[in-house]
Design an enzyme around this catalytic site. Sequence first.
Site, PDB file in Angstrom:
ATOM      1  N   ASP A   1      -7.462  56.053 -11.200  1.00  0.00           N
ATOM      2  CA  ASP A   1      -6.857  55.984  -9.872  1.00  0.00           C
ATOM      3  C   ASP A   1      -7.899  55.409  -8.917  1.00  0.00           C
ATOM      4  O   ASP A   1      -9.003  55.970  -8.796  1.00  0.00           O
ATOM      5  CB  ASP A   1      -6.439  57.403  -9.443  1.00  0.00           C
ATOM      6  CG  ASP A   1      -5.555  57.361  -8.217  1.00  0.00           C
ATOM      7  OD1 ASP A   1      -5.955  56.742  -7.206  1.00  0.00           O
ATOM      8  OD2 ASP A   1      -4.454  57.937  -8.268  1.00  0.00           O
TER       9      ASP A   1
ATOM     10  N   LYS B   1      -3.853  56.392   1.005  1.00  0.00           N
ATOM     11  CA  LYS B   1      -5.161  56.549   0.333  1.00  0.00           C
ATOM     12  C   LYS B   1      -5.401  55.403  -0.645  1.00  0.00           C
ATOM     13  O   LYS B   1      -6.511  54.891  -0.770  1.00  0.00           O
ATOM     14  CB  LYS B   1      -5.209  57.877  -0.437  1.00  0.00           C
ATOM     15  CG  LYS B   1      -5.406  59.082   0.445  1.00  0.00           C
ATOM     16  CD  LYS B   1      -5.544  60.314  -0.454  1.00  0.00           C
ATOM     17  CE  LYS B   1      -5.638  61.589   0.368  1.00  0.00           C
ATOM     18  NZ  LYS B   1      -5.442  62.784  -0.474  1.00  0.00           N
TER      19      LYS B   1
ATOM     20  N   TYR C   1       2.837  52.152   3.982  1.00  0.00           N
ATOM     21  CA  TYR C   1       2.579  50.910   3.242  1.00  0.00           C
ATOM     22  C   TYR C   1       2.057  49.829   4.189  1.00  0.00           C
ATOM     23  O   TYR C   1       0.988  49.252   3.961  1.00  0.00           O
ATOM     24  CB  TYR C   1       3.878  50.466   2.573  1.00  0.00           C
ATOM     25  CG  TYR C   1       3.754  49.243   1.688  1.00  0.00           C
ATOM     26  CD1 TYR C   1       3.105  49.310   0.454  1.00  0.00           C
ATOM     27  CD2 TYR C   1       4.301  48.022   2.073  1.00  0.00           C
ATOM     28  CE1 TYR C   1       3.013  48.193  -0.371  1.00  0.00           C
ATOM     29  CE2 TYR C   1       4.214  46.901   1.247  1.00  0.00           C
ATOM     30  CZ  TYR C   1       3.567  46.991   0.032  1.00  0.00           C
ATOM     31  OH  TYR C   1       3.481  45.883  -0.787  1.00  0.00           O
TER      32      TYR C   1
ATOM     33  N   LYS D   1      -1.787  48.591   4.276  1.00  0.00           N
ATOM     34  CA  LYS D   1      -2.144  47.214   3.902  1.00  0.00           C
ATOM     35  C   LYS D   1      -2.862  46.512   5.053  1.00  0.00           C
ATOM     36  O   LYS D   1      -3.752  45.687   4.839  1.00  0.00           O
ATOM     37  CB  LYS D   1      -0.885  46.439   3.520  1.00  0.00           C
ATOM     38  CG  LYS D   1      -0.275  46.872   2.181  1.00  0.00           C
ATOM     39  CD  LYS D   1      -1.080  46.343   1.013  1.00  0.00           C
ATOM     40  CE  LYS D   1      -0.375  46.590  -0.301  1.00  0.00           C
ATOM     41  NZ  LYS D   1      -1.125  46.078  -1.459  1.00  0.00           N
TER      42      LYS D   1
HETATM   43  P1  NAD Z   1       4.097  47.511  -9.039  1.00  0.00           P
HETATM   44  O1  NAD Z   1       4.495  48.813  -8.444  1.00  0.00           O
HETATM   45  O2  NAD Z   1       4.842  47.008 -10.223  1.00  0.00           O
HETATM   46  O3  NAD Z   1       2.560  47.517  -9.431  1.00  0.00           O
HETATM   47  C1  NAD Z   1       1.593  48.304  -8.785  1.00  0.00           C
HETATM   48  C2  NAD Z   1       0.640  48.848  -9.844  1.00  0.00           C
HETATM   49  O4  NAD Z   1      -0.385  49.605  -9.203  1.00  0.00           O
HETATM   50  C3  NAD Z   1       1.337  49.788 -10.830  1.00  0.00           C
HETATM   51  O5  NAD Z   1       0.945  49.459 -12.129  1.00  0.00           O
HETATM   52  C4  NAD Z   1       0.842  51.171 -10.427  1.00  0.00           C
HETATM   53  O6  NAD Z   1       0.873  52.100 -11.477  1.00  0.00           O
HETATM   54  C5  NAD Z   1      -0.544  50.845  -9.922  1.00  0.00           C
HETATM   55  N1  NAD Z   1      -1.087  51.813  -8.969  1.00  0.00           N
HETATM   56  C6  NAD Z   1      -0.486  52.348  -7.878  1.00  0.00           C
HETATM   57  N2  NAD Z   1      -1.317  53.176  -7.239  1.00  0.00           N
HETATM   58  C7  NAD Z   1      -2.487  53.169  -7.934  1.00  0.00           C
HETATM   59  C8  NAD Z   1      -3.729  53.835  -7.779  1.00  0.00           C
HETATM   60  N3  NAD Z   1      -3.955  54.681  -6.768  1.00  0.00           N
HETATM   61  N4  NAD Z   1      -4.693  53.600  -8.687  1.00  0.00           N
HETATM   62  C9  NAD Z   1      -4.489  52.765  -9.724  1.00  0.00           C
HETATM   63  N5  NAD Z   1      -3.322  52.107  -9.928  1.00  0.00           N
HETATM   64  C10 NAD Z   1      -2.342  52.316  -9.039  1.00  0.00           C
HETATM   65  O7  NAD Z   1       4.147  46.453  -7.846  1.00  0.00           O
HETATM   66  P2  NAD Z   1       3.902  44.876  -7.846  1.00  0.00           P
HETATM   67  O8  NAD Z   1       5.124  44.235  -7.330  1.00  0.00           O
HETATM   68  O9  NAD Z   1       3.326  44.431  -9.137  1.00  0.00           O
HETATM   69  O10 NAD Z   1       2.805  44.768  -6.704  1.00  0.00           O
HETATM   70  C11 NAD Z   1       1.432  44.530  -7.004  1.00  0.00           C
HETATM   71  C12 NAD Z   1       0.663  44.375  -5.689  1.00  0.00           C
HETATM   72  O11 NAD Z   1       1.195  43.262  -4.955  1.00  0.00           O
HETATM   73  C13 NAD Z   1       0.771  45.591  -4.765  1.00  0.00           C
HETATM   74  O12 NAD Z   1      -0.468  45.795  -4.146  1.00  0.00           O
HETATM   75  C14 NAD Z   1       1.810  45.178  -3.751  1.00  0.00           C
HETATM   76  O13 NAD Z   1       1.617  45.818  -2.515  1.00  0.00           O
HETATM   77  C15 NAD Z   1       1.563  43.676  -3.660  1.00  0.00           C
HETATM   78  N6  NAD Z   1       2.784  42.990  -3.206  1.00  0.00           N
HETATM   79  C16 NAD Z   1       3.824  42.767  -4.071  1.00  0.00           C
HETATM   80  C17 NAD Z   1       4.975  42.142  -3.611  1.00  0.00           C
HETATM   81  C18 NAD Z   1       6.133  41.828  -4.524  1.00  0.00           C
HETATM   82  O14 NAD Z   1       7.154  41.319  -4.034  1.00  0.00           O
HETATM   83  N7  NAD Z   1       6.077  42.059  -5.813  1.00  0.00           N
HETATM   84  C19 NAD Z   1       5.073  41.753  -2.272  1.00  0.00           C
HETATM   85  C20 NAD Z   1       4.002  42.031  -1.426  1.00  0.00           C
HETATM   86  C21 NAD Z   1       2.856  42.628  -1.909  1.00  0.00           C
END
Ligand code: NAD
Length: 319
Positions: A62, A95, A149, A153
Amino acid sequence: MPQIGEKKVLVTGGAGFLGSHLCAALLKKGCEVLCLDNFFTGRKANIVPLLSNPYFECVRHDITSPYNAEVNEIYNLACPASPVHYQFDPVQTVKTSVHGAINLLDLAVRVKAKILQASTSEVYGDPEEHPQKESYWGRVNPIGVRSCYDEGKRCAETLFFDFHRQYAVPIKVVRIFNTYGPHMSMNDGRVVSNFIVQALKNESITIFGDGNQTRSFCYVSDLIEGLTAAMERSSDATGPFNIGNPEEFTILELAEKVVSLAGSKSKIVFQALPADDPRQRKPDITLAQNTLGWSPKVRLEEGLPETIRYFKSLLFGNS
Ligand code: NAD
Ligand code: UDP
């Protein structure tokens, strides 16, 4: 020409939707990849195909706790991205963004790594400027249900730029707009996966509000190229960079496209709009085009069928 495994890359959130595609792309480029994930929304199935590669390693961790590893580059993607999941434990979401950013930036200082932050179009909130340029400061409710969120961010971006100014850390900040594709979970809760799963099961398609709110949808392969292009660019190109597809659709248009492409019998139903749901969203990508030489290539009409095929195989197998 670098040797295979010469560049060591840390990907946080590497078992998630975007992270798993990024790990695969980096391995293809010859990098050694260390994936960290706490598996809150990530899935082992996303990384199973990578486990046989000797240059890939996954550690359950984490990022709100510090982590040490000798790496050259860090992609910080760890954070639940779907409103349903980031609102499940909002304090942990803050966090993850804030403590997580500090831990990884500290690591970047120690090992002199380049570090990229997966930021989001949510930093623009419910925008008054349309399309959104990176120079727009946004309109975010600091105390609403999406704030854990959005503000998390935004604070992470602040930390990235302060570490850059104070400790000369080479940073990249990428603002990702709604991205979709294979490796999304069936229960992800975001609109594209919800609509496709509902359509394939011939269940009602749930539109929140009147469906006239807009989003611009980027296919995952384009997004990953945008991330790596930003990382590979010279260190003065910090961003923030908008990465997304500027083709804008109403949510109602998306629902109709999904129903038609899935050959579904689903009916559309309208439900209450969640609090602070942005009315419109469309990236101005001029900066990424000019600085990174990046543009999206995959239109919604091409990306949706690929994504439908993926969910079909999850639901019904490959038959
Ligand atoms: P997702 O939820 O599929 O992936 C997030 C990953 O982070 C998951 O594998 C989760 O288990 C892991 N995670 C969460 N909290 C954690 C922690 N405290 N420690 C370790 N691992 C942790 O989401 P995604 O769509 O793949 O998004 C990936 C990143 O891109 C994120 O930071 C998200 O904010 C950003 N993002 C994605 C989108 C989108 O449309 N997909 C848009 C804007 C931003
Ligand atoms: N949405 C919807 N039905 C759903 C899921 C989402 O109408 O089943 C709407 C949601 O209210 C928002 C848009 O689709 O207006 C995009 O939602 P998503 O959660 O995918 O992303 P975000 O709101 O974070 O851009």
